[in-house]
Write an enzyme that holds these catalytic residues in place. Sequence first.
Site, PDB file in Angstrom:
ATOM      1  N   SER A 204      -9.320   2.812  -2.403  1.00 47.26           N
ATOM      2  CA  SER A 204      -8.129   2.074  -1.979  1.00 47.26           C
ATOM      3  C   SER A 204      -7.234   1.771  -3.176  1.00 47.26           C
ATOM      4  CB  SER A 204      -8.530   0.779  -1.271  1.00 47.26           C
ATOM      5  OG  SER A 204      -9.070  -0.137  -2.193  1.00 47.26           O
ATOM      6  N   ARG A 208      -3.604   3.394  -2.862  1.00 46.71           N
ATOM      7  CA  ARG A 208      -2.490   2.448  -2.666  1.00 46.71           C
ATOM      8  C   ARG A 208      -1.357   2.786  -3.638  1.00 46.71           C
ATOM      9  NH1 ARG A 208      -4.962  -1.738  -3.851  1.00 46.71           N
ATOM     10  NH2 ARG A 208      -5.641  -2.273  -1.760  1.00 46.71           N
ATOM     11  N   ASN A 212       2.233   4.775  -2.510  1.00 50.12           N
ATOM     12  CA  ASN A 212       3.532   4.139  -2.729  1.00 50.12           C
ATOM     13  C   ASN A 212       4.436   4.985  -3.606  1.00 50.12           C
ATOM     14  OD1 ASN A 212       4.051   1.224  -1.718  1.00 50.12           O
ATOM     15  ND2 ASN A 212       1.871   1.300  -2.164  1.00 50.12           N
TER      16      ASN A 212
END
Lengths: 285, 156
Positions: A204, A208, A212
């Site tokens: 994660s 993440r 993005n």
Amino acid sequence: MTSEAPSSNEYIIHHLTFLTNQSPRGVLDFSTINLDSVFFSVLLAVVFGGLFYLAARRASAGVPTRFQNFVEWVVELVDAQVNDIFHAQSRLIGPLALTIFCWVFLFNALDVVPLDLLPGAAGASGIGHLRIVPSTDLNIVFGLSLTVFLLIIFYSIMMKGLVGFLAEFALHPLRIKGRPLVQTLVAPFNIVVELASFLARPVSLALRLYGNMFAGEMVFILIALITLSSGFAGLASLGGWVGTLGSLLLGVLWSVFDLFIGFLQAFIFAILTVVYLAGAAEHHD
Amino acid sequence: MNINLTLVIQMIVFALLVWFTMRFVWPMILGPLEERSRKIAQGLAAAEKGEQSLAEARDRVDAIVREARERANQIIDHAQHRANELVEQAKAAASSESARIVAAAQDQINLEAQRARDDLRRQVAGIAVKAAGALLGREIDARTHADLLDKLATQI
């Protein structure tokens, strides 16, 4: 723009291809290197290390210069967060968080460099592909998160011992004190849940940031596509003007927003690292 | 998109960079920061102390000035009092002196008057004797009639 404009598809693929020493074979190929990612990653490491080393060498308790002020502001920002979250004594955690925050922010900041500027220059000097934002490379983000993951394991074992570290998998999240039999019965469930959450951390953490920044880059590519086919010739018509000015405006707006996202993601990466390490250093019982 | 050697290189670079920050950056920046905040705290405390002592000094100066003013007023009062006293003394001396002079003058006048009166009396007595001699037709022996003449003179 060359006279022969590439199709949208070609343009996108061109921008998503790394500069490698060889064509990668398969998903996992440890003989391939993404030269552009490594180059910019190391370059920004030098930029960060150099700037902060300069500030550290000149640092004094006297009246600070503006540059020193700025560096101290960053260090204090990180230090305050670390002190809030991480209560055990550690010489590593502050520098680690500072490095992640600054380095990742510099990665992300490269996203607002005009999309075709460096790849265009590279293309003119014979380099076919160039991706300048290291945080849009899975290898880079996983390189960070796996290092953090190793540190989490190292810290857990150091603080709790190997047995304590492994025991936590069986004893959480369901902890039944004074009932060893029930505890044994729920242990498999605990192990599954804990292992999943444990293994999810590096994934994660990496995805993440990657998601993005990749999305941010993608939006820049899409904005660039507005004027891709027309180029300067588009300025001959009113619609061309609208498209050009529109893409300019969108580009500026998205640059601001993307810079903000880059800052936020760098901060989140650093803070989550500290949170995970704090969890590793603390006893839960 | 694939996972390759870049991952390993990134991990090594990352580890090196963290080590570098830990060794050469972090303590060199935080150390002076703490020292500076300590210095600033000391400076602020010193400034506060200075302000306090300044206020104290000001109070002391006020007290001294007030005292000095009081003493000055006292001295002025005293001087005025003394001046009045001197004037009064001088007045008294002057009036007594003038009285003395007036008295002396009066004495002188009285003396002169007495003398004039005696003279006059003697002359009148002489004249009276001469007149009496002329009337009696003979010389009055001044010596033998001196008692009579003196008696006469005092009666005039």
